[in-house]
Design a protein around this motif. Structure first.
Motif, PDB file in Angstrom:
ATOM      1  N   ALA A  42     -65.700 -24.180-109.391  1.00  0.00           N
ATOM      2  CA  ALA A  42     -64.823 -25.008-108.538  1.00  0.00           C
ATOM      3  C   ALA A  42     -63.335 -24.856-108.895  1.00  0.00           C
ATOM      4  CB  ALA A  42     -65.260 -26.475-108.592  1.00  0.00           C
ATOM      5  N   PRO A  43     -62.971 -24.872-110.182  1.00  0.00           N
ATOM      6  CA  PRO A  43     -61.536 -24.690-110.484  1.00  0.00           C
ATOM      7  C   PRO A  43     -61.020 -23.323-110.023  1.00  0.00           C
ATOM      8  CG  PRO A  43     -62.743 -25.455-112.428  1.00  0.00           C
ATOM      9  CD  PRO A  43     -63.772 -25.120-111.398  1.00  0.00           C
ATOM     10  N   ILE A  44     -61.869 -22.320-110.128  1.00  0.00           N
ATOM     11  CA  ILE A  44     -61.474 -20.964-109.716  1.00  0.00           C
ATOM     12  C   ILE A  44     -61.259 -20.926-108.194  1.00  0.00           C
ATOM     13  CG2 ILE A  44     -62.273 -18.567-109.570  1.00  0.00           C
ATOM     14  CD1 ILE A  44     -63.784 -19.098-112.239  1.00  0.00           C
ATOM     15  N   ALA A  45     -62.197 -21.545-107.462  1.00  0.00           N
ATOM     16  CA  ALA A  45     -62.077 -21.572-105.999  1.00  0.00           C
ATOM     17  C   ALA A  45     -60.818 -22.330-105.577  1.00  0.00           C
ATOM     18  CB  ALA A  45     -63.319 -22.218-105.390  1.00  0.00           C
ATOM     19  N   GLU A  46     -60.521 -23.396-106.306  1.00  0.00           N
ATOM     20  CA  GLU A  46     -59.343 -24.208-105.985  1.00  0.00           C
ATOM     21  C   GLU A  46     -58.049 -23.427-106.250  1.00  0.00           C
ATOM     22  OE1 GLU A  46     -60.330 -26.758-104.454  1.00  0.00           O
ATOM     23  OE2 GLU A  46     -58.343 -27.602-104.109  1.00  0.00           O
ATOM     24  N   MET A  47     -58.040 -22.647-107.315  1.00  0.00           N
ATOM     25  CA  MET A  47     -56.860 -21.800-107.575  1.00  0.00           C
ATOM     26  C   MET A  47     -56.626 -20.864-106.405  1.00  0.00           C
ATOM     27  SD  MET A  47     -57.423 -20.650-111.549  1.00  0.00           S
ATOM     28  CE  MET A  47     -58.258 -21.794-112.633  1.00  0.00           C
ATOM     29  N   VAL A  48     -57.724 -20.232-105.956  1.00  0.00           N
ATOM     30  CA  VAL A  48     -57.608 -19.267-104.856  1.00  0.00           C
ATOM     31  C   VAL A  48     -57.093 -19.978-103.599  1.00  0.00           C
ATOM     32  CG1 VAL A  48     -58.928 -17.743-103.325  1.00  0.00           C
ATOM     33  CG2 VAL A  48     -59.381 -17.746-105.792  1.00  0.00           C
ATOM     34  N   ARG A  49     -57.637 -21.160-103.329  1.00  0.00           N
ATOM     35  CA  ARG A  49     -57.253 -21.913-102.131  1.00  0.00           C
ATOM     36  C   ARG A  49     -55.760 -22.254-102.144  1.00  0.00           C
ATOM     37  NH1 ARG A  49     -57.567 -26.912 -99.646  1.00  0.00           N
ATOM     38  NH2 ARG A  49     -57.668 -28.072-101.591  1.00  0.00           N
ATOM     39  N   ARG A  50     -55.220 -22.461-103.347  1.00  0.00           N
ATOM     40  CA  ARG A  50     -53.816 -22.843-103.478  1.00  0.00           C
ATOM     41  C   ARG A  50     -52.887 -21.662-103.748  1.00  0.00           C
ATOM     42  NH1 ARG A  50     -51.902 -27.876-101.885  1.00  0.00           N
ATOM     43  NH2 ARG A  50     -53.537 -29.410-102.246  1.00  0.00           N
ATOM     44  N   GLY A  51     -53.412 -20.455-103.563  1.00  0.00           N
ATOM     45  CA  GLY A  51     -52.535 -19.292-103.685  1.00  0.00           C
ATOM     46  C   GLY A  51     -52.242 -18.846-105.106  1.00  0.00           C
ATOM     47  N   LEU A  52     -53.166 -19.138-106.015  1.00  0.00           N
ATOM     48  CA  LEU A  52     -53.032 -18.613-107.378  1.00  0.00           C
ATOM     49  C   LEU A  52     -54.041 -17.480-107.552  1.00  0.00           C
ATOM     50  CD1 LEU A  52     -52.915 -22.032-109.286  1.00  0.00           C
ATOM     51  CD2 LEU A  52     -50.960 -20.572-108.697  1.00  0.00           C
ATOM     52  N   LEU A  53     -53.824 -16.671-108.551  1.00  0.00           N
ATOM     53  CA  LEU A  53     -54.716 -15.535-108.820  1.00  0.00           C
ATOM     54  C   LEU A  53     -55.439 -15.757-110.151  1.00  0.00           C
ATOM     55  CD1 LEU A  53     -55.738 -12.592-108.453  1.00  0.00           C
ATOM     56  CD2 LEU A  53     -53.569 -11.810-109.433  1.00  0.00           C
ATOM     57  N   PRO A  54     -56.712 -16.209-110.116  1.00  0.00           N
ATOM     58  CA  PRO A  54     -57.443 -16.385-111.377  1.00  0.00           C
ATOM     59  C   PRO A  54     -57.709 -15.025-112.028  1.00  0.00           C
ATOM     60  CG  PRO A  54     -58.622 -17.376-109.504  1.00  0.00           C
ATOM     61  CD  PRO A  54     -57.520 -16.539-108.945  1.00  0.00           C
ATOM     62  N   VAL A  55     -57.493 -14.958-113.342  1.00  0.00           N
ATOM     63  CA  VAL A  55     -57.714 -13.698-114.059  1.00  0.00           C
ATOM     64  C   VAL A  55     -58.684 -13.936-115.213  1.00  0.00           C
ATOM     65  CG1 VAL A  55     -56.643 -11.747-115.227  1.00  0.00           C
ATOM     66  CG2 VAL A  55     -55.356 -12.968-113.465  1.00  0.00           C
ATOM     67  N   LEU A  56     -59.928 -13.480-115.035  1.00  0.00           N
ATOM     68  CA  LEU A  56     -60.957 -13.619-116.066  1.00  0.00           C
ATOM     69  C   LEU A  56     -61.147 -12.286-116.783  1.00  0.00           C
ATOM     70  CD1 LEU A  56     -61.844 -15.417-113.386  1.00  0.00           C
ATOM     71  CD2 LEU A  56     -63.764 -15.990-114.865  1.00  0.00           C
ATOM     72  N   HIS A  57     -61.981 -12.278-117.801  1.00  0.00           N
ATOM     73  CA  HIS A  57     -62.170 -11.055-118.579  1.00  0.00           C
ATOM     74  C   HIS A  57     -63.502 -11.072-119.316  1.00  0.00           C
ATOM     75  CE1 HIS A  57     -61.108 -13.544-122.092  1.00  0.00           C
ATOM     76  NE2 HIS A  57     -60.220 -14.088-121.279  1.00  0.00           N
ATOM     77  N   GLY A  58     -63.975  -9.895-119.672  1.00  0.00           N
ATOM     78  CA  GLY A  58     -65.141  -9.813-120.544  1.00  0.00           C
ATOM     79  C   GLY A  58     -64.818 -10.568-121.827  1.00  0.00           C
ATOM     80  N   ASP A  59     -65.824 -11.289-122.383  1.00  0.00           N
ATOM     81  CA  ASP A  59     -65.524 -12.200-123.490  1.00  0.00           C
ATOM     82  C   ASP A  59     -66.801 -12.447-124.299  1.00  0.00           C
ATOM     83  OD1 ASP A  59     -64.131 -14.064-125.075  1.00  0.00           O
ATOM     84  OD2 ASP A  59     -63.524 -15.311-123.384  1.00  0.00           O
ATOM     85  N   VAL A  60     -66.664 -13.165-125.386  1.00  0.00           N
ATOM     86  CA  VAL A  60     -67.818 -13.736-126.063  1.00  0.00           C
ATOM     87  C   VAL A  60     -68.035 -15.135-125.471  1.00  0.00           C
ATOM     88  CG1 VAL A  60     -67.753 -12.477-128.249  1.00  0.00           C
ATOM     89  CG2 VAL A  60     -66.201 -14.406-127.915  1.00  0.00           C
ATOM     90  N   ALA A  61     -69.238 -15.678-125.604  1.00  0.00           N
ATOM     91  CA  ALA A  61     -69.511 -17.019-125.082  1.00  0.00           C
ATOM     92  C   ALA A  61     -70.671 -17.618-125.857  1.00  0.00           C
ATOM     93  CB  ALA A  61     -69.857 -16.951-123.592  1.00  0.00           C
TER      94      ALA A  61
END
Ligand code: IPE
Length: 250
Positions: free
Chosen positions: A115-134
């Motif tokens: 949801a936060p990622i979708a909201e960023m997109v809706r508001r004209g931001l560019l989410p940038v994720l990456h391969g990671d540990v989790a």
């Protein structure tokens, strides 16, 4: 229309040398994305920033807090370089670190709030994720590849354009690039699907194809294309078929 693009760590880094960024390539990729980033979620691989420390500490087989810290810090550094380059090129990139929000079980994403990622997109931001540990409920911690993130997020947000950019023209089998691949093709070409040059903890081309076949099973097509050639990222984002299409079996 949501678009999800992954660019492999072998484009952005020298995969054979620890934490070695290819700054010219980061700038080139950022400039291409900045020309067409509307409705885009961007994911980059970890390259040598992730695979080298992961191997040094025996991740994901060994649970090692020092290894998690070093690997995560390292991929966050690469993410910072990518975010800075995108901002300089004119986009509004916002870092999203998978370690902070993803829960794995047996190496597979069990939870990742989109949801936060979708909201960023809706508001004209560019989410940038990456391969990671989790964190992983069954093994302590694991590695989440950019391709698993690509597939998970594309499915969760029903993406219409899904593209994975690599240093190869697509999926190679019997010495040529396949136009298309489905799960039915796997038995015939499975052993042709290579790993990766340099150090790789997430399965190289084969891992990538398997993630995208999972996505295709859910009815979302994607493609694997060569992102090291000028202009290819813009073409992929426009939805033009390039490289190898990954499709559902008929
Ligand atoms: C791997 O990410 C993450 C770690 C090793 C921590 P990716 O699998 O997405 O990276 P690339 O694209 O192969 O470099």
């Amino acid at each position: 229309v949501v678009k999800v693009l992954k660019i492999g760590g072998s484009i952005l880094t020298d995969k054979t040398r620890a934490a070695c960024a290819r700054n010219d390539e980061i700038d080139r990729v950022a400039a291409e994305i900045a020309k067409s980033w509307k409705d885009l979620i961007f994911i980059h691989g970890a390259g040598s920033f992730g695979h080298v420390p992961a191997r040094k500490y025996g991740l994901p087989e060994v649970f090692d807090p020092a290894g998690l810290l070093e690997t995560h810090s390292c991929v966050v550094k690469l993410n910072g370089l990518v975010v800075d380059a995108l901002a300089k090129a004119g986009a509004y990139p916002m870092p999203v670190h998978p370690f902070s929000c993803t829960l794995l079980r047996d190496g597979r994403i069990e939870r990742l709030p989109v949801a936060p990622i979708a909201e960023m997109v809706r508001r004209g931001l560019l989410p940038v994720l990456h391969g990671d540990v989790a964190m992983d409920t069954s093994r302590g911690a694991g590695i989440v590849s950019g391709d698993q993130l690509l597939s998970y997020i594309a499915k969760a947000l029903k993406a219409e354009v899904v593209a994975s950019g690599t240093i190869e023209d697509g999926v190679m089998a019997k010495g040529r690039t396949l136009k298309e691949i489905t799960r039915d093709d796997l038995p015939a070409i499975g052993s042709d699907l290579g790993g990766s040059s340099g150090v790789d903890a997430t399965g190289g081309m084969k891992g990538k194809v398997l993630e995208l076949l999972d996505l295709a099973d859910d009815g979302i097509d994607s493609q694997i294309f060569n992102a090291s050639k000028d202009g290819m990222i813009i073409r992929a984002l426009s939805g033009e078929p390039l490289g190898t299409g990954v499709r559902r079996s008929r």
